[in-house]
Design an enzyme around this catalytic site. Structure first.
Site, PDB file in Angstrom:
ATOM      1  N   TYR A  55       0.833  -1.196   0.000  1.00  0.00           N
ATOM      2  CA  TYR A  55       0.000   0.000   0.000  1.00  0.00           C
ATOM      3  C   TYR A  55       0.871   1.250   0.000  1.00  0.00           C
ATOM      4  O   TYR A  55       1.611   1.521   0.943  1.00  0.00           O
ATOM      5  CB  TYR A  55      -0.931   0.025   1.212  1.00  0.00           C
ATOM      6  CG  TYR A  55      -1.850  -1.170   1.343  1.00  0.00           C
ATOM      7  CD1 TYR A  55      -2.138  -1.998   0.252  1.00  0.00           C
ATOM      8  CD2 TYR A  55      -2.433  -1.496   2.558  1.00  0.00           C
ATOM      9  CE1 TYR A  55      -2.978  -3.091   0.377  1.00  0.00           C
ATOM     10  CE2 TYR A  55      -3.277  -2.584   2.699  1.00  0.00           C
ATOM     11  CZ  TYR A  55      -3.541  -3.380   1.594  1.00  0.00           C
ATOM     12  OH  TYR A  55      -4.375  -4.472   1.729  1.00  0.00           O
ATOM     13  N   HIS A 123       0.651 -12.030   0.751  1.00  0.00           N
ATOM     14  CA  HIS A 123      -0.384 -11.237   0.085  1.00  0.00           C
ATOM     15  C   HIS A 123      -1.016 -11.991  -1.086  1.00  0.00           C
ATOM     16  O   HIS A 123      -2.228 -11.920  -1.297  1.00  0.00           O
ATOM     17  CB  HIS A 123       0.217  -9.911  -0.384  1.00  0.00           C
ATOM     18  CG  HIS A 123      -0.762  -8.800  -0.450  1.00  0.00           C
ATOM     19  ND1 HIS A 123      -0.401  -7.478  -0.335  1.00  0.00           N
ATOM     20  CD2 HIS A 123      -2.104  -8.778  -0.611  1.00  0.00           C
ATOM     21  CE1 HIS A 123      -1.469  -6.707  -0.439  1.00  0.00           C
ATOM     22  NE2 HIS A 123      -2.510  -7.482  -0.607  1.00  0.00           N
ATOM     23  N   LEU A 204     -17.373  -3.410   1.675  1.00  0.00           N
ATOM     24  CA  LEU A 204     -18.346  -2.486   1.091  1.00  0.00           C
ATOM     25  C   LEU A 204     -18.177  -2.389  -0.422  1.00  0.00           C
ATOM     26  O   LEU A 204     -18.542  -1.383  -1.036  1.00  0.00           O
ATOM     27  CB  LEU A 204     -18.222  -1.096   1.724  1.00  0.00           C
ATOM     28  CG  LEU A 204     -18.628  -1.000   3.190  1.00  0.00           C
ATOM     29  CD1 LEU A 204     -18.476   0.428   3.696  1.00  0.00           C
ATOM     30  CD2 LEU A 204     -20.069  -1.478   3.399  1.00  0.00           C
ATOM     31  N   GLY A 205     -17.621  -3.456  -1.028  1.00  0.00           N
ATOM     32  CA  GLY A 205     -17.462  -3.439  -2.477  1.00  0.00           C
ATOM     33  C   GLY A 205     -16.615  -2.269  -2.940  1.00  0.00           C
ATOM     34  O   GLY A 205     -16.930  -1.622  -3.930  1.00  0.00           O
ATOM     35  N   ARG A 206     -15.520  -2.024  -2.197  1.00  0.00           N
ATOM     36  CA  ARG A 206     -14.625  -0.889  -2.472  1.00  0.00           C
ATOM     37  C   ARG A 206     -15.402   0.438  -2.485  1.00  0.00           C
ATOM     38  O   ARG A 206     -15.142   1.332  -3.285  1.00  0.00           O
ATOM     39  CB  ARG A 206     -13.887  -1.111  -3.792  1.00  0.00           C
ATOM     40  CG  ARG A 206     -13.108  -2.410  -3.803  1.00  0.00           C
ATOM     41  CD  ARG A 206     -12.261  -2.602  -5.043  1.00  0.00           C
ATOM     42  NE  ARG A 206     -11.665  -3.926  -5.021  1.00  0.00           N
ATOM     43  CZ  ARG A 206     -10.565  -4.265  -4.345  1.00  0.00           C
ATOM     44  NH1 ARG A 206      -9.943  -3.354  -3.648  1.00  0.00           N
ATOM     45  NH2 ARG A 206     -10.098  -5.497  -4.370  1.00  0.00           N
ATOM     46  N   GLY A 207     -16.345   0.531  -1.544  1.00  0.00           N
ATOM     47  CA  GLY A 207     -17.125   1.753  -1.386  1.00  0.00           C
ATOM     48  C   GLY A 207     -18.355   1.837  -2.250  1.00  0.00           C
ATOM     49  O   GLY A 207     -19.248   2.657  -2.000  1.00  0.00           O
ATOM     50  N   PHE A 208     -18.456   0.987  -3.255  1.00  0.00           N
ATOM     51  CA  PHE A 208     -19.565   1.079  -4.209  1.00  0.00           C
ATOM     52  C   PHE A 208     -20.898   0.750  -3.555  1.00  0.00           C
ATOM     53  O   PHE A 208     -21.931   1.339  -3.885  1.00  0.00           O
ATOM     54  CB  PHE A 208     -19.298   0.137  -5.388  1.00  0.00           C
ATOM     55  CG  PHE A 208     -20.178   0.385  -6.580  1.00  0.00           C
ATOM     56  CD1 PHE A 208     -19.965   1.479  -7.392  1.00  0.00           C
ATOM     57  CD2 PHE A 208     -21.211  -0.484  -6.895  1.00  0.00           C
ATOM     58  CE1 PHE A 208     -20.748   1.711  -8.499  1.00  0.00           C
ATOM     59  CE2 PHE A 208     -22.011  -0.265  -7.997  1.00  0.00           C
ATOM     60  CZ  PHE A 208     -21.781   0.836  -8.805  1.00  0.00           C
ATOM     61  N   SER A 210     -21.953   1.485  -0.783  1.00  0.00           N
ATOM     62  CA  SER A 210     -22.487   2.595   0.017  1.00  0.00           C
ATOM     63  C   SER A 210     -23.460   3.454  -0.776  1.00  0.00           C
ATOM     64  O   SER A 210     -24.249   4.203  -0.197  1.00  0.00           O
ATOM     65  CB  SER A 210     -21.341   3.482   0.519  1.00  0.00           C
ATOM     66  OG  SER A 210     -20.781   4.224  -0.559  1.00  0.00           O
TER      67      SER A 210
END
Length: 328
Positions: A55, A123, A204-208, A210
């Site tokens: 990251y 990873h 959260l589906g990479r924010g989607f 939301s």
């Protein structure tokens, strides 16, 4: 097989704070805001933090180490290795040769400012290196006291068994959310039988999920989601229909779509979601989600909208999908 693995606590955490987005994966984040987000998680009683050397090419570990400071002793800290660094996903390779294991761990220890890592993950499995070779080298880190427990990412039972024959596998991470339900096919039950933990990232589906993203143009230019098939073209439109159905059900309950999606990840009590956050209010959302009482009929309606395979498009690009060992 060796004895069942142990982790610092006997009970799985309600959720883990995933820090990837705090160093720009989905767009820029102010460092003060990132620090405030981690502080809010700790203040709320959170104890599990997940990062990786990949990251931001190590900058995420530096940020996490700086924010924890003297509070490090109160946290179960996980990080990962296995990737080589690069600006974009398609520039990154895998290198899990045994001789790379300890130097990678030492570098993470320096960046995190700690003398040990609680859970050290591979990873991704390097297809050019037998898992036994990598795992033996990782097990030596435990013997030396640099690492307390070992984990794997995106593997299935076959890879798990090969590794566990050498040293206990304490935990496995795979993507798990309403639109990435593949772990339910086999892995959740398998890990429960092994006495290992499952952590589901991108909960959260990479924010989607939301509902905050309404069109592809909402992604900043540097946002890594622009390279993922689920967020492109017709796939985006079809997936937005799923999210809108979730938003409608959440509205009926008087909660947000994000809260309902995160609560769903915990309903089986066999998995702990890794919930990313970029602002303190996201921590508040997660805390509210875990306190939700959701009627069985709502779960049934959600499952009808989001059956296995409901999402349009692959999780990653074709080259990145080849690195997943989840079905093996």
């Amino acid at each position: 097989m060796n004895a069942r693995p142990t982790l610092p606590d006997a009970q799985m955490p309600p959720y883990v704070l995933g820090t990837m987005a705090l160093t720009g994966y989905y767009g820029p984040v102010n460092e003060n805001q990132a620090a405030a987000t981690i502080a809010r998680y700790l203040d709320a009683g959170g104890r599990y933090i997940d990062t990786a050397d990949l990251y931001a090419d190590g900058a995420n570990e530096i940020l996490v180490g700086r924010c924890l400071g003297p509070l490090r002793k109160n946290v179960v800290l996980a990080t990962k290795f296995g990737y080589t660094f690069g600006e974009r996903a398609d520039q990154r390779g895998l290198d899990a040769r045994p001789e790379r294991v300890e130097p990678a761990c030492d570098a993470s220890l320096r960046r995190l400012g700690t003398d040990h890592i609680d859970i050290y993950y591979l990873h991704r499995v390097d297809s050019h290196v037998p898992i036994e070779d990598t795992w033996c080298a990782m097990a030596r880190l435990v013997e030396k006291g640099k690492v307390r427990a070992l984990g794997l990412c995106e593997v299935g039972p076959a890879i798990y068994r090969r590794a566990a024959a050498i040293h206990p596998v304490a935990a496995v991470q795979s993507e798990y959310s309403l639109w990435s339900r593949e772990p339910e096919e086999e892995m959740l039950e398998f890990l429960q039988a092994q006495g290992a933990w499952f952590f589901g990232y991108a909960s959260l589906g990479r924010g989607f999920l939301s509902g905050a993203v309404r069109k592809p143009e909402d992604f900043p230019p540097e946002d890594q989601r622009r390279d993922m098939p689920r967020f492109q073209g017709e796939n985006f439109r079809r997936n937005l229909e799923l999210v809108d159905a979730l938003r409608a059900m959440a509205a009926e309950m008087g909660v947000s779509a994000a809260q309902l999606a995160l609560a769903w990840c915990r309903r089986h009590l066999k998995a702990s979601p890794i919930a990313g956050a970029t602002a303190p209010e996201h921590i508040d959302d997660a805390q509210a989600a875990l306190a939700l009482s959701v009627p069985a009929e709502v779960w049934a309606r959600i499952d009808a909208v989001f059956p296995l395979g409901a999402a349009a498009g692959q999780r990653y690009s074709a080259s990145a999908m080849k690195r997943l060992q989840s079905g093996r």
